[in-house]
Write an enzyme that holds these catalytic residues in place. Structure first.
Site, PDB file in Angstrom:
ATOM      1  N   GLU A  19       0.854  -1.183   0.000  1.00  0.00           N
ATOM      2  CA  GLU A  19       0.000   0.000   0.000  1.00  0.00           C
ATOM      3  C   GLU A  19       0.893   1.236   0.000  1.00  0.00           C
ATOM      4  O   GLU A  19       1.741   1.393   0.883  1.00  0.00           O
ATOM      5  CB  GLU A  19      -0.911   0.023   1.227  1.00  0.00           C
ATOM      6  CG  GLU A  19      -1.955  -1.090   1.222  1.00  0.00           C
ATOM      7  CD  GLU A  19      -2.841  -1.097   2.450  1.00  0.00           C
ATOM      8  OE1 GLU A  19      -3.733  -1.958   2.513  1.00  0.00           O
ATOM      9  OE2 GLU A  19      -2.633  -0.249   3.359  1.00  0.00           O
TER      10      GLU A  19
ATOM     11  N   ASP B 239      -4.955   9.154  10.188  1.00  0.00           N
ATOM     12  CA  ASP B 239      -3.585   8.720  10.457  1.00  0.00           C
ATOM     13  C   ASP B 239      -3.066   9.245  11.786  1.00  0.00           C
ATOM     14  O   ASP B 239      -3.352  10.371  12.192  1.00  0.00           O
ATOM     15  CB  ASP B 239      -2.659   9.187   9.332  1.00  0.00           C
ATOM     16  CG  ASP B 239      -2.944   8.474   8.031  1.00  0.00           C
ATOM     17  OD1 ASP B 239      -3.140   7.245   8.077  1.00  0.00           O
ATOM     18  OD2 ASP B 239      -2.977   9.131   6.975  1.00  0.00           O
TER      19      ASP B 239
END
Length: 255
Positions: free
Chosen positions: A49, A60
């Site tokens: 990824e 995140d």
């Protein structure tokens, strides 16, 4: 069957979970990003990824957020990532997934995004902030090019919502281990087994577990019927690289 699903099924047939490292584009820096990606590929990554840097990465944690900030300050952007992927098409054995936030993809234009991603050998997209109700245009553009739009599910995803994702999902299902942001965690959260079982009852696609994986032992904490088909690791890898260690050393832990 999408190539991403094929990669995971092949790993499972060999008696192991598929390995899916996450690497922010441009990390550790522009000069070493591509050699690091190739090192992951050469040392057992089934799927990689690639994180598209964004200025407001709401899902995140601090490690990935800092990697994104540094990449942006170094001039890394979506257009450049796709161009460099096209130059290297065919060199990477692993399946390739772009993981990023909606705004850069929307600004790029879905049709052109899908076409350029296909030219770069991309097999899937993950878009954490794209609601299912608004996913149709991107899904259709990607589908034309044979690219999967990978669904995300978590502890708060209802059975009804999972069923909607199951109708259109391809490649694999990204199962979020906990609600909240990415980052290393010491233990697998208690609700993970329940989430995995619920997802397994709905999806025929492989299940990839992410958000917080640090070491292989965490997977063994789960009951056998709740273990994932693939393991995604991001913050742990980025921390490892930031400390000056190699991708090869990191991948050796998971073999």
């Amino acid at each position: 069957m999408n190539l991403l699903e094929e990669k995971i099924r092949a790993a499972n047939a060999a008696g192991r979970p598929a390995l899916i490292p996450f690497l922010t584009a441009g990390f550790p820096d522009r000069a070493t990003f591509w050699p690091t990606l190739m090192e992951l590929d050469e040392n057992g990554a089934d799927i990689i990824e690639i994180g598209v840097p964004f200025s407001d990465p709401v899902a995140d944690g601090p490690v990935v957020e800092e990697a994104s900030r540094r990449a942006l300050s170094d001039g890394v952007n979506l257009r450049g990532i796709l161009a460099e992927l096209a130059q290297r098409k065919g060199l990477v054995k692993a399946g390739l997934v772009l993981m990023g936030y909606l705004n850069p993809f929307l600004q790029y234009g879905y049709e052109k995004l899908a076409q350029d991603a296909a030219r770069g050998g991309v097999h899937g997209f993950i878009v954490p902030d794209l609601p299912h109700e608004e996913s149709g245009p991107l899904h259709r553009a990607l589908k034309k090019e044979g690219i999967a739009l990978i669904p995300l599910v978590g502890p708060n995803t209802s059975a009804e919502r999972m069923a909607l994702y199951a109708e259109e999902g391809e490649g694999y299902v990204y199962v979020v281990s906990v609600m909240g942001i990415t980052g290393e965690r010491g233990d697998v959260a208690p609700q993970v087994a329940d989430t995995m079982r619920r997802a397994r009852s709905v999806f025929s696609l492989p299940l990839a577990l992410g958000f917080g994986l640090r070491e292989p032992g965490q997977l063994r904490e789960l009951p056998p019927d709740a273990r994932p088909d693939a393991a995604v690791f991001g913050s742990a890898l980025l921390n490892h690289l930031e400390e000056g260690h190699s991708a090869e050393e990191f991948m050796a832990r998971w073999k």
